[in-house]
Design a protein around this motif. Structure first.
Motif, short mmCIF file in Angstrom:
data_model
loop_
_atom_site.label_atom_id
_atom_site.label_comp_id
_atom_site.label_asym_id
_atom_site.label_seq_id
_atom_site.Cartn_x
_atom_site.Cartn_y
_atom_site.Cartn_z
N ASN A 56 -14.95 -5.89 -9.49
CA ASN A 56 -14.06 -5.30 -10.49
C ASN A 56 -12.72 -4.91 -9.85
OD1 ASN A 56 -12.97 -4.20 -12.73
ND2 ASN A 56 -14.45 -2.54 -12.96
N CYS A 57 -11.94 -5.94 -9.52
CA CYS A 57 -10.73 -5.75 -8.73
C CYS A 57 -9.80 -4.69 -9.30
CB CYS A 57 -9.95 -7.05 -8.63
SG CYS A 57 -10.95 -8.49 -8.26
N GLN A 112 -10.34 -2.11 -10.88
CA GLN A 112 -10.81 -0.73 -10.77
C GLN A 112 -9.95 0.00 -9.73
OE1 GLN A 112 -14.71 -0.59 -9.11
NE2 GLN A 112 -14.84 1.63 -9.15
N CYS A 113 -9.56 -0.71 -8.69
CA CYS A 113 -8.81 -0.07 -7.59
C CYS A 113 -7.37 -0.57 -7.48
CB CYS A 113 -9.51 -0.32 -6.26
SG CYS A 113 -11.22 0.22 -6.25
N ASN A 168 0.84 -1.20 0.00
CA ASN A 168 0.00 0.00 0.00
C ASN A 168 0.88 1.25 0.00
OD1 ASN A 168 -0.94 -2.28 1.56
ND2 ASN A 168 -2.80 -1.15 1.94
N ILE A 195 -3.68 -13.66 2.11
CA ILE A 195 -4.13 -12.91 0.94
C ILE A 195 -5.63 -13.04 0.69
CG2 ILE A 195 -1.89 -12.95 -0.23
CD1 ILE A 195 -3.21 -15.15 -2.09
N THR A 198 -10.81 -9.22 1.97
CA THR A 198 -11.90 -8.87 2.88
C THR A 198 -13.13 -8.40 2.11
OG1 THR A 198 -10.83 -6.72 3.05
CG2 THR A 198 -10.51 -8.22 4.89
N HIS A 199 -12.98 -8.16 0.80
CA HIS A 199 -14.10 -7.61 0.04
C HIS A 199 -14.30 -8.33 -1.30
CE1 HIS A 199 -10.35 -5.29 -0.26
NE2 HIS A 199 -10.54 -5.42 -1.56
N PRO A 200 -14.62 -9.64 -1.24
CA PRO A 200 -14.80 -10.38 -2.50
C PRO A 200 -15.97 -9.85 -3.33
CG PRO A 200 -15.60 -11.68 -0.64
CD PRO A 200 -14.89 -10.49 -0.07
N ARG A 204 -16.56 -6.81 -4.20
CA ARG A 204 -16.21 -5.72 -5.14
C ARG A 204 -15.55 -6.37 -6.35
NH1 ARG A 204 -12.64 -2.18 -1.03
NH2 ARG A 204 -14.10 -2.13 0.70
N HIS A 261 -7.82 -15.47 -4.38
CA HIS A 261 -7.94 -14.53 -3.27
C HIS A 261 -9.20 -14.71 -2.43
CE1 HIS A 261 -4.41 -11.98 -3.70
NE2 HIS A 261 -4.53 -12.13 -4.99
N SER A 301 -4.32 2.03 4.38
CA SER A 301 -5.69 1.83 3.90
C SER A 301 -5.93 2.22 2.44
CB SER A 301 -6.72 2.51 4.81
OG SER A 301 -6.87 3.87 4.45
N SER A 302 -4.87 2.54 1.67
CA SER A 302 -5.10 2.68 0.23
C SER A 302 -4.98 1.29 -0.39
CB SER A 302 -4.11 3.66 -0.39
OG SER A 302 -2.80 3.16 -0.29
N PRO A 303 -5.62 1.06 -1.55
CA PRO A 303 -5.57 -0.29 -2.11
C PRO A 303 -4.15 -0.69 -2.49
CG PRO A 303 -6.70 1.25 -3.60
CD PRO A 303 -6.42 1.99 -2.35
N PRO A 304 -3.68 -1.84 -2.02
CA PRO A 304 -2.33 -2.26 -2.39
C PRO A 304 -2.20 -2.48 -3.90
CG PRO A 304 -3.46 -4.01 -1.17
CD PRO A 304 -4.32 -2.80 -1.08
C1 HEC Z 1 -13.38 0.02 -4.57
C2 HEC Z 1 -11.98 -0.29 -4.58
C3 HEC Z 1 -11.55 -1.74 -4.46
C4 HEC Z 1 -11.94 -2.81 -5.23
C5 HEC Z 1 -12.93 -2.83 -6.40
C6 HEC Z 1 -11.20 -3.97 -4.75
N1 HEC Z 1 -10.37 -3.58 -3.72
FE1 HEC Z 1 -9.02 -4.76 -2.75
N2 HEC Z 1 -8.54 -3.25 -1.48
C7 HEC Z 1 -9.05 -1.95 -1.57
C8 HEC Z 1 -8.53 -1.18 -0.45
C9 HEC Z 1 -8.85 0.28 -0.17
C10 HEC Z 1 -7.71 -2.05 0.30
C11 HEC Z 1 -6.95 -1.74 1.58
C12 HEC Z 1 -7.85 -2.14 2.72
C13 HEC Z 1 -7.29 -1.82 4.06
O1 HEC Z 1 -6.09 -1.61 4.19
O2 HEC Z 1 -8.11 -1.81 4.99
C14 HEC Z 1 -7.73 -3.35 -0.38
C15 HEC Z 1 -7.04 -4.47 0.06
C16 HEC Z 1 -6.94 -5.66 -0.67
C17 HEC Z 1 -6.09 -6.79 -0.32
C18 HEC Z 1 -5.22 -6.91 0.93
C19 HEC Z 1 -5.98 -7.72 1.98
C20 HEC Z 1 -7.24 -7.05 2.45
O3 HEC Z 1 -8.34 -7.55 2.09
O4 HEC Z 1 -7.17 -5.99 3.11
C21 HEC Z 1 -6.26 -7.74 -1.30
C22 HEC Z 1 -5.59 -9.10 -1.39
C23 HEC Z 1 -7.23 -7.21 -2.24
N3 HEC Z 1 -7.61 -5.95 -1.83
C24 HEC Z 1 -7.67 -7.89 -3.36
C25 HEC Z 1 -8.79 -7.49 -4.10
C26 HEC Z 1 -9.46 -8.34 -5.06
C27 HEC Z 1 -9.04 -9.77 -5.41
C28 HEC Z 1 -10.51 -7.61 -5.58
C29 HEC Z 1 -11.58 -8.09 -6.56
C30 HEC Z 1 -12.43 -9.18 -6.09
C31 HEC Z 1 -10.47 -6.30 -4.95
N4 HEC Z 1 -9.43 -6.29 -4.05
C32 HEC Z 1 -11.34 -5.25 -5.25
C33 HEC Z 1 -9.89 -1.47 -2.56
C34 HEC Z 1 -10.55 -2.24 -3.51
#
Ligand code: HEC
Ligand code: HEC
Ligand code: HEC
Ligand code: HEC
Length: 230
Positions: free
Chosen positions: A204-205, A207-208, A163, A195, A198-200, A202, A186, A167-170
């Protein structure tokens, strides 16, 4: 005779009523339906299409409870690979020795789930379209015939340090050839615990999460100035 004549006349009238009514009902529906012209459709980018392959299961992944006693970790994940990016060995016995993977491997590896036989959750394959699994995945038939060498292993990137800000997307730290389908690794009970996203939901991975394919220069300590230019 007369009665039969009248009855069949009425049956005929009734049937033609049903046919006519159905026709008009269907033509009514047609007016409301504007067929999509394939040439108008938004073109999909083949390399990014894979992201959505398991999107239909996203909500189930979100609700799934985790079985702490049968988790994989990144350590066990890499123990099973000769080097970073290498196809993992098949760590279990294979019933049908001469078989394409379509029937014998995908029945477990297409959607995963608990395999009582191996007392583990099955990792989902990110590439179910590559049917001939054993072209690349081999069994480990011997533990003693080979000797260690000084072959340097490619180091895998670390998870949890990608990151830019808290808290920005890695950034995606790995290449994504054959890894287009993010949820297969994932999410779900076989995903290594470090790995598991926490947000399956969302789906469109990308996108961020952006690829780590640009060299960035270190800009020193990054500071945000708020309302100081006024
Ligand atoms: C809307 C934006 C957004 C989308 C879409 C998104 N992510 Fe994330 N993701 C983030 C952010 C922000 C963090 C950092 C979260 C934190 O540090 O609390 C993160 C963290 C993570 C991490 C580190 C572990 C965790 O969950 O904190 C992984 C792995 C990950 N994302 C994978 C994915 C995958 C795979 C997808 C698609 C299914 C996805 N992300 C979709 C914004 C997004
Ligand atoms: C009965 C269900 C089942 C069948 C059939 C099956 N597998 Fe597996 N497979 C598993 C389970 C469960 C694991 C996880 C085992 C572990 O981690 O110890 C696994 C692990 C693997 C791995 C290692 C994945 C990793 O991330 O390390 C590979 C490669 C693999 N299987 C390939 C195959 C191939 C190729 C076939 C067909 C010849 C096949 N499997 C048939 C259940 C199955
Ligand atoms: C062209 C070679 C090739 C074929 C064919 C192939 N794989 Fe793979 N597989 C790989 C490579 C390379 C990796 C490691 C990917 C990585 O680390 O980026 C991999 C990774 C995997 C994994 C681990 C996913 C994870 O959690 O990291 C599983 C499970 C798997 N393959 C199953 C299968 C099955 C089942 C088939 C047949 C239906 C198959 N593979 C066909 C090359 C292949
Ligand atoms: C073959 C399995 C596999 C697939 C498919 C895959 N990843 Fe990963 N991902 C990993 C592993 C393993 C790591 C930990 C670093 C490493 O070993 O490469 C990781 C790390 C990450 C991280 C960094 C997490 C952190 O905490 O720093 C992000 C973000 C990420 N992946 C996003 C994605 C996105 C987005 C996709 C789909 C385009 C994707 N991954 C597809 C296996 C996979």
């Amino acid at each position: 005779m007369k009665r039969a004549g009248i009855l069949s006349l009425f049956t005929l009238l009734f049937l033609s009523f049903i046919v006519v009514w159905n026709r008009s009902y269907e033509s009514g529906l047609e007016d409301a339906y504007i067929p999509l012209d394939a040439s108008d459709a938004v073109p999909s980018i083949p390399s990014e299409e894979g992201v959505f392959k398991r999107a239909e299961f996203a909500l189930e992944y979100d609700k799934m409870p985790y079985d702490e006693n049968h988790q994989r970790s990144l350590d066990t994940y890499y123990e099973n690979r000769a080097y970073y990016g290498a196809p993992p060995y098949i760590p279990h016995e294979v019933t049908e020795e001469r078989n394409m993977g379509g029937n014998s491997c995908l029945k477990c590896h297409e959607n995963g789930g608990y395999a009582a036989k191996f007392k583990m959750y099955t990792p989902v394959t990110p590439h179910p379209e590559m049917i001939n699994c054993r072209q690349c995945h081999v069994s480990q038939l011997t533990a003693s015939a080979f000797k260690g060498t000084n072959f340097p292993k490619n180091k895998a990137p670390k998870a949890g340090e990608n990151n830019a800000l808290v808290s920005s997307p890695p950034i995606i730290p790995h290449q994504i050839q054959m890894r287009e389908n993010c949820l297969s690794c994932h999410a779900g009970p076989a995903a290594p615990k470090e790995i598991r996203v926490t947000h399956p939901e969302r789906v469109n991975c990308r996108q961020c999460h952006v690829l780590n394919n640009k060299k960035t220069a270190d800009i020193g300590n990054f500071k945000k100035y708020l309302n100081e230019t006024k």
